[in-house]
Design an enzyme around this catalytic site. Structure first.
Site, PDB file in Angstrom:
ATOM      1  N   SER A  52       0.819  -1.212   0.000  1.00  0.00           N
ATOM      2  CA  SER A  52       0.000   0.000   0.000  1.00  0.00           C
ATOM      3  C   SER A  52       0.855   1.266   0.000  1.00  0.00           C
ATOM      4  O   SER A  52       0.347   2.351  -0.291  1.00  0.00           O
ATOM      5  CB  SER A  52      -0.929   0.013   1.217  1.00  0.00           C
ATOM      6  OG  SER A  52      -1.848  -1.045   1.166  1.00  0.00           O
ATOM      7  N   GLY A 231      -4.438  -1.937  -0.691  1.00  0.00           N
ATOM      8  CA  GLY A 231      -3.687  -1.607  -1.892  1.00  0.00           C
ATOM      9  C   GLY A 231      -3.420  -0.120  -1.999  1.00  0.00           C
ATOM     10  O   GLY A 231      -3.987   0.676  -1.245  1.00  0.00           O
ATOM     11  N   GLY A 233      -2.896   3.762  -4.058  1.00  0.00           N
ATOM     12  CA  GLY A 233      -3.508   4.607  -5.082  1.00  0.00           C
ATOM     13  C   GLY A 233      -4.855   5.166  -4.687  1.00  0.00           C
ATOM     14  O   GLY A 233      -5.321   5.036  -3.550  1.00  0.00           O
ATOM     15  N   CYS A 259      -9.300  -2.100   3.970  1.00  0.00           N
ATOM     16  CA  CYS A 259      -8.588  -0.900   3.531  1.00  0.00           C
ATOM     17  C   CYS A 259      -9.017  -0.473   2.130  1.00  0.00           C
ATOM     18  O   CYS A 259     -10.100   0.065   1.953  1.00  0.00           O
ATOM     19  CB  CYS A 259      -7.080  -1.129   3.634  1.00  0.00           C
ATOM     20  SG  CYS A 259      -6.128   0.402   3.667  1.00  0.00           S
ATOM     21  N   PHE A 260      -8.215  -0.698   1.101  1.00  0.00           N
ATOM     22  CA  PHE A 260      -8.627  -0.375  -0.260  1.00  0.00           C
ATOM     23  C   PHE A 260      -9.897  -1.141  -0.612  1.00  0.00           C
ATOM     24  O   PHE A 260     -10.771  -0.635  -1.311  1.00  0.00           O
ATOM     25  CB  PHE A 260      -7.498  -0.732  -1.233  1.00  0.00           C
ATOM     26  CG  PHE A 260      -7.533   0.029  -2.537  1.00  0.00           C
ATOM     27  CD1 PHE A 260      -7.240   1.374  -2.585  1.00  0.00           C
ATOM     28  CD2 PHE A 260      -7.848  -0.625  -3.730  1.00  0.00           C
ATOM     29  CE1 PHE A 260      -7.259   2.073  -3.789  1.00  0.00           C
ATOM     30  CE2 PHE A 260      -7.868   0.061  -4.924  1.00  0.00           C
ATOM     31  CZ  PHE A 260      -7.570   1.414  -4.964  1.00  0.00           C
ATOM     32  N   GLN A 263     -12.818   0.840   0.460  1.00  0.00           N
ATOM     33  CA  GLN A 263     -13.116   1.946  -0.444  1.00  0.00           C
ATOM     34  C   GLN A 263     -13.785   1.458  -1.724  1.00  0.00           C
ATOM     35  O   GLN A 263     -14.723   2.091  -2.227  1.00  0.00           O
ATOM     36  CB  GLN A 263     -11.815   2.703  -0.756  1.00  0.00           C
ATOM     37  CG  GLN A 263     -11.191   3.348   0.469  1.00  0.00           C
ATOM     38  CD  GLN A 263      -9.719   3.658   0.307  1.00  0.00           C
ATOM     39  OE1 GLN A 263      -9.162   3.553  -0.782  1.00  0.00           O
ATOM     40  NE2 GLN A 263      -9.068   4.035   1.402  1.00  0.00           N
ATOM     41  N   ASN A 301      -3.414   2.314   7.334  1.00  0.00           N
ATOM     42  CA  ASN A 301      -2.561   2.837   6.276  1.00  0.00           C
ATOM     43  C   ASN A 301      -3.463   3.264   5.127  1.00  0.00           C
ATOM     44  O   ASN A 301      -3.712   2.497   4.200  1.00  0.00           O
ATOM     45  CB  ASN A 301      -1.551   1.792   5.802  1.00  0.00           C
ATOM     46  CG  ASN A 301      -0.742   2.289   4.614  1.00  0.00           C
ATOM     47  OD1 ASN A 301      -0.759   3.477   4.303  1.00  0.00           O
ATOM     48  ND2 ASN A 301      -0.042   1.393   3.940  1.00  0.00           N
ATOM     49  N   GLY A 303      -4.822   6.968   2.771  1.00  0.00           N
ATOM     50  CA  GLY A 303      -4.874   8.398   2.513  1.00  0.00           C
ATOM     51  C   GLY A 303      -6.184   8.835   1.904  1.00  0.00           C
ATOM     52  O   GLY A 303      -6.394  10.031   1.672  1.00  0.00           O
ATOM     53  N   PHE A 304      -7.072   7.872   1.629  1.00  0.00           N
ATOM     54  CA  PHE A 304      -8.389   8.145   1.078  1.00  0.00           C
ATOM     55  C   PHE A 304      -9.436   7.530   1.994  1.00  0.00           C
ATOM     56  O   PHE A 304      -9.134   6.632   2.785  1.00  0.00           O
ATOM     57  CB  PHE A 304      -8.523   7.567  -0.336  1.00  0.00           C
ATOM     58  CG  PHE A 304      -7.622   8.222  -1.346  1.00  0.00           C
ATOM     59  CD1 PHE A 304      -8.092   9.256  -2.152  1.00  0.00           C
ATOM     60  CD2 PHE A 304      -6.304   7.811  -1.506  1.00  0.00           C
ATOM     61  CE1 PHE A 304      -7.265   9.861  -3.084  1.00  0.00           C
ATOM     62  CE2 PHE A 304      -5.470   8.408  -2.433  1.00  0.00           C
ATOM     63  CZ  PHE A 304      -5.944   9.444  -3.219  1.00  0.00           C
ATOM     64  N   HIS A 353      -6.694  -2.511   9.460  1.00  0.00           N
ATOM     65  CA  HIS A 353      -6.017  -3.787   9.192  1.00  0.00           C
ATOM     66  C   HIS A 353      -6.166  -4.768  10.351  1.00  0.00           C
ATOM     67  O   HIS A 353      -5.353  -4.766  11.285  1.00  0.00           O
ATOM     68  CB  HIS A 353      -4.532  -3.539   8.916  1.00  0.00           C
ATOM     69  CG  HIS A 353      -4.266  -2.897   7.609  1.00  0.00           C
ATOM     70  ND1 HIS A 353      -3.976  -3.607   6.461  1.00  0.00           N
ATOM     71  CD2 HIS A 353      -4.284  -1.595   7.241  1.00  0.00           C
ATOM     72  CE1 HIS A 353      -3.811  -2.767   5.449  1.00  0.00           C
ATOM     73  NE2 HIS A 353      -3.987  -1.541   5.906  1.00  0.00           N
ATOM     74  N   GLU A 355      -5.520  -7.879  10.333  1.00  0.00           N
ATOM     75  CA  GLU A 355      -4.446  -8.883  10.346  1.00  0.00           C
ATOM     76  C   GLU A 355      -3.249  -8.379  11.143  1.00  0.00           C
ATOM     77  O   GLU A 355      -2.543  -9.165  11.772  1.00  0.00           O
ATOM     78  CB  GLU A 355      -4.028  -9.256   8.925  1.00  0.00           C
ATOM     79  CG  GLU A 355      -3.051  -8.333   8.243  1.00  0.00           C
ATOM     80  CD  GLU A 355      -3.651  -6.993   7.862  1.00  0.00           C
ATOM     81  OE1 GLU A 355      -2.877  -6.051   7.602  1.00  0.00           O
ATOM     82  OE2 GLU A 355      -4.885  -6.865   7.808  1.00  0.00           O
TER      83      GLU A 355
END
Length: 380
Positions: A52, A231, A233, A259-260, A263, A301, A303-304, A353, A355
């Protein structure tokens, strides 16, 4: 840290012209990325090997880094993914019964350019006040204006579609511990290696699949559930992942995202996403589960974030969607869930996260929740 490296100058320049001078840490050369800070006091090996962090320069807020060296067991992927590394006080001596080399040696071996000996507290406060921005680190450039010009040529993280750069090239399988209970199709958007093992501990046979996997290929596995990983981006640029998850939900398959994956779930449910001012990165983020008001300390972790109403149920073609978890520092959406007309949980995701290889482990129950959702699907 060798004597030659301790004397080798390094330069850091943010896109607003803010400049720090320190010394080289890791490989010599020049690197660029998005400057982000991580509040964890430990677990730097897991941080560095988290996919990530693709195209990001990590700043450690904890002042002393590298004291446990580097080992062969704690990697979360096959390589270091950060674009660069920033620390205040690099350990001169490492000590751990599991370590095989120094952190500095591993950074050098993998070609990661870093800087040490700068005021990371001041740098972090600057990013908190001004927001995340592009940055350059160089051991070969001494002119801040020249390095700034190259920083300003770098693409921003907004609009970046990076999944194809980190996903696995070929499918692979993590077998269950003990008897097999479930089959999980795990879409690798930048997966951390601990995640499929957490599912394997619960009797799951985990098929880790490339991001380019189709719904027909998922169906061919006859999975009991589908998982989307963390992930890098901008989720607003990940249209292919959204389309795949939409097809998964259309197929009625139970879903779990991290996480990703949270989103992407948000986008599939019809919500938007947005970029946070400086993001959440570290292992000390308080999150509340809105179902039982339980508070857990979590590893982050991102940023979006997902733009969804915190206190409103939203109808979708698959059932009712709602926010399930919220960050207590800033009320950011930290989890989503989808329930059918009878109120049964069908799919869910979290922004953090569970895990958490380096800890904390407050959220490990979420893997049990996924098992329960898959079992309910089997029993239906």
């Amino acid at each position: 840290m060798s004597d030659s490296q301790s004397l080798s100058p390094a330069l850091l320049v943010l896109e607003d012209g803010t400049t720090y001078r320190g010394h080289s840490y890791g490989a010599a050369g020049e690197t660029f990325g998005e400057a982000v800070f991580v509040t964890a006091m430990g677990g730097y090996q897991e941080t560095l090997t988290d996919p990530s962090y693709r195209r990001q320069v990590v700043i450690q807020t904890s002042p002393h880094i590298g004291n446990t060296g580097w080992n062969e067991e704690d990697d979360e992927s096959a390589k270091i993914w950060v674009a660069g590394y920033v620390v205040r006080d690099a350990a001169r001596v490492f000590s751990s019964w599991r370590s095989t080399k120094s952190l500095d040696a591993e950074l050098t071996e993998q070609g990661i350019v870093g800087i040490q000996g700068i005021d990371t507290r001041a740098l972090t406060r600057h990013l908190r006040e001004r927001g995340t921005m592009r940055v350059g680190i160089s051991t070969v450039e001494t002119d801040p204006r020249a390095l700034l010009a190259r920083v300003l040529e770098q693409p921003p993280m907004t609009g970046a579609d990076l999944v194809a750069e980190v996903t696995t090239a070929e499918p692979y399988v993590i077998g269950p511990e003990g008897d097999k209970r479930f089959t999980v199709a795990a879409i690798d958007l930048g997966i951390k290696s601990m995640t499929p093992f957490r599912m394997a501990e619960r009797g799951c046979e985990v098929h880790v699949l490339p991001a380019s996997t189709t719904i027909d290929e998922i169906r061919a596995l006859n999975p009991d559930g589908v998982f989307f990983s963390n992930g890098p981006g901008d989720p607003a640029a990940a249209d292919d992942a959204v389309a795949l998850l939409t097809a998964v939900l259309d197929a009625g398959l139970p879903y779990f995202g991290i996480c990703f994956g949270n989103q992407i779930f948000g986008r599939a449910l019809g919500f938007g996403t947005y970029k946070l001012k400086y993001g959440h990165r570290g292992v000390n983020q308080p999150v509340m589960d809105l179902n039982d008001r339980r508070v857990e300390i979590t590893a982050h972790n991102h940023g979006f974030a997902v733009d969804a109403p915190l206190d409103t149920d939203v109808p979708t073609k698959w059932g009712t969607a709602r926010v399930s978890h919220v960050g207590l520092n800033d009320n950011v959406v930290e989890g989503l869930e989808l329930r059918d007309d009878q109120g049964t949980l069908k799919s869910f995701s979290v922004q953090y996260h569970p895990e958490a290889a380096a800890g904390p482990h407050d959220s490990s129950y979420l893997f049990d929740r996924f098992v329960d959702v898959m079992q309910n699907g089997k029993d239906a």
